[in-house]
Design an enzyme around this catalytic site. Structure first.
Site, short mmCIF file in Angstrom:
data_model
loop_
_atom_site.label_atom_id
_atom_site.label_comp_id
_atom_site.label_asym_id
_atom_site.label_seq_id
_atom_site.Cartn_x
_atom_site.Cartn_y
_atom_site.Cartn_z
N GLU A 95 0.88 -1.17 0.00
CA GLU A 95 0.00 0.00 0.00
C GLU A 95 0.92 1.22 0.00
OE1 GLU A 95 -3.30 -0.01 -0.13
OE2 GLU A 95 -3.55 -2.17 -0.01
N CYS A 106 -2.01 9.47 2.44
CA CYS A 106 -1.56 8.85 1.18
C CYS A 106 -2.48 9.18 0.02
CB CYS A 106 -1.45 7.35 1.34
SG CYS A 106 -2.98 6.60 1.92
#
Ligand code: NAD
Length: 469
Positions: A215, A249
């Site tokens: 991720e 993110c």
């Protein structure tokens, strides 16, 4: 890292593996694990709010409740609600020449999984992967971020209260420990962090043939198509960008909009930030940058953009921020070029470059000139143009006419593509990531393939003619 410390990690993994082999968690245990984790987490939510606030210097309580509390609790509830169905063996039709045999797919746990979490949402990014791993029936080792020590310690206490260490355990340490952790022979490893570290994790895991879910990050664009109401776009982009001061993110990294819309959009952002963060004496409802090194990196990138000719606007009203508390205000960069670091690398902070295009094709080309993003934001009410952008711009996930909310959907897989990551988790996608879909073929009393053994006669010959038609 010292050999003894590496050996202790290996021992812990081995103990978890042995206890998993002796007694892998079935449905009832998984439901109970998730229920106990939920209750213990809920009871400590206020402690987590305080720990994260202390680790950051300032992290608004509401942001923590929303981004860490709500997301974790909802992911547990979703898993508990659907686990029975996810675990049910799935029947599939066999190839007709094999009838009357039966086929099925059974989701089996993998064994012991490793989870490496970063600091920016230190609870959410540690516990949601853990929820998915537990729902799938695994044991787990969790290495939380070293940059948020109070939160990581609280996570350890939480996990120790709920689980025996031979089932779920927290491992603390710096990047060196993280590197040793990623070299352990897990049955699966989920890493959240930067693309550069992700590559190291993948290389370490390759030595054990450990499958990875990565991720990662990258530059997530927000495209505002011509005709979309600028006030609405500005309000939603501002909320997404300046949550956690941009240390997200999936934060919109830069904005692309028509050149005629730029000044109007900047005005809308000005009023939006004044409304949200313009409290007299400064706002407590805006997060600090996590540490001095990150703060200085962001200041250096902003100053470089200014020195190279970009216009830099700190909001609201030339807000200077607060260097002592590492408060960097919402900062717009107009006229940024691709030579500047703010346009070359993921910003991961409150700086927002605003770039312009003349037609949507130019916007698509600018997005596709970079590695594939983790998130793509498109503000557009024209269905045909929306379809075109979605077809032309592959991204980990897309959010249309808002920001970030794709992450909060338990029914949507969350993950990147290309440099922004591989694999996905959340909800059923997470359950599958931490499961092996075991193929099961069950022969019937009569096997049609018994006719396919030597010596082959005329019947076999005829059958083969049909099968190879
Ligand atoms: P980072 O990659 O620098 O560090 C992440 C973690 O990796 C650290 O806690 C560290 O302990 C560990 N680490 C360091 N060196 C390692 C090594 N050699 N092997 C194994 N682990 C190692 O990232 P960061 O600065 O903490 O986080 C920011 C990045 O994370 C951004 O790029 C952001 O986009 C990304 N991110 C992605 C997601 C997502 O869900 N996709 C979420 C949050 C952050």
């Amino acid at each position: 890292m010292e050999a003894a410390a590496t050996e202790a990690l290996r021992d812990l993994l081995q103990r978890q593996r042995e206890s998993w082999r002796a007694d892998p968690p079935g449905y009832a245990r998984r439901m109970d694990d998730l229920a106990r984790l939920r209750a213990a987490f809920k009871a400590r939510l206020d402690e987590f709010v305080r720990a994260i606030d202390a680790d950051f210097g300032c992290r608004p309580r509401e942001e923590t409740l929303l981004a860490e509390g709500m997301t974790v609790l909802r992911s547990i509830d979703h898993a508990r609600r659907h686990l029975k169905r996810w675990m049910r063996p799935q029947r599939v039709a066999p190839e007709w020449p094999c009838l009357p045999a039966r086929c099925g797919i059974v989701a089996r746990p993998l064994g012991v999984v490793g989870i490496l979490a970063p600091w920016n949402y230190p609870v959410n990014l540690a516990l949601i992967p853990l929820v998915d791993a537990l729902a799938a029936g695994n044991h787990a080792l969790l290495k939380p971020a070293e940059a948020t020590p109070r939160t990581s310690e609280l996570l350890e206490r939480l996990i120790d209260d709920v689980f025996a260490r031979d089932r779920v355990a927290v491992v603390q340490g710096d990047a060196e420990v993280a590197a040793a952790f990623s070299a352990l022979p897990f049955d699966h490893l989920l890493f959240t962090g930067s693309s550069a570290t992700g590559a190291k994790v993948m290389a370490a895991a390759a030595g054990n043939l450990t499958p990875v879910t990565l991720e990662l990050g990258g530059k997530s664009p927000a495209i505002v198509a011509p005709g979309f109401p600028l006030k609405t776009a500005a309000a939603r982009i501002a909320a997404g960008k300046w949550l956690n001061a941009g240390q997200t993110c999936i934060a919109p990294d830069y904005v692309l909009l028509h050149e005629d819309d730029r000044d109007g959009f900047v005005d809308c952002l000005r009023s939006e930030v004044a409304r949200r963060h313009g409290a007299p004496g400064g706002s407590r409802e805006y997060a600090s940058i996590i540490d001095r090194a990150q703060y200085e990196r962001l200041c250096a990138w902003r100053d470089e953009a200014r020195a190279q000719g970009a216009e830099v606007i700190a909001l609201p009203d030339d807000n200077a921020g607060d260097a002592a508390r590492r408060i960097l205000p919402p900062t717009l960069v107009l006229g940024a070029t691709d030579a500047m670091r703010v346009m070359r690398e993921e910003i991961f902070g409150p700086i927002l470059p605003i770039a312009t295009f003349r037609g949507i094709d130019e916007a698509i080309a600018r997005v596709n000139a970079r590695p594939r993003p983790l998130a793509l934001y498109l503000f557009d009410r024209d269905p045909a143009r929306t379809r075109r952008v979605l077809e032309a711009c592959p991204a980990g996930g897309v959010c249309i006419n808002d920001c970030m909310l794709q992450f909060a959907q338990s029914r949507l897989p969350f993950g990147g593509i290309g440099a922004s990551g591989m694999g996905a988790y959340h909800g059923h996608a997470g359950f599958l990531t931490f499961s092996h879909r075991m193929a099961v073929f069950r022969q019937s009393r009569f096997s049609s393939f018994a006719l396919m053994r030597p010596p082959y006669g005329r019947l076999a010959e005829r059958l083969l003619r049909v099968l190879t038609r």
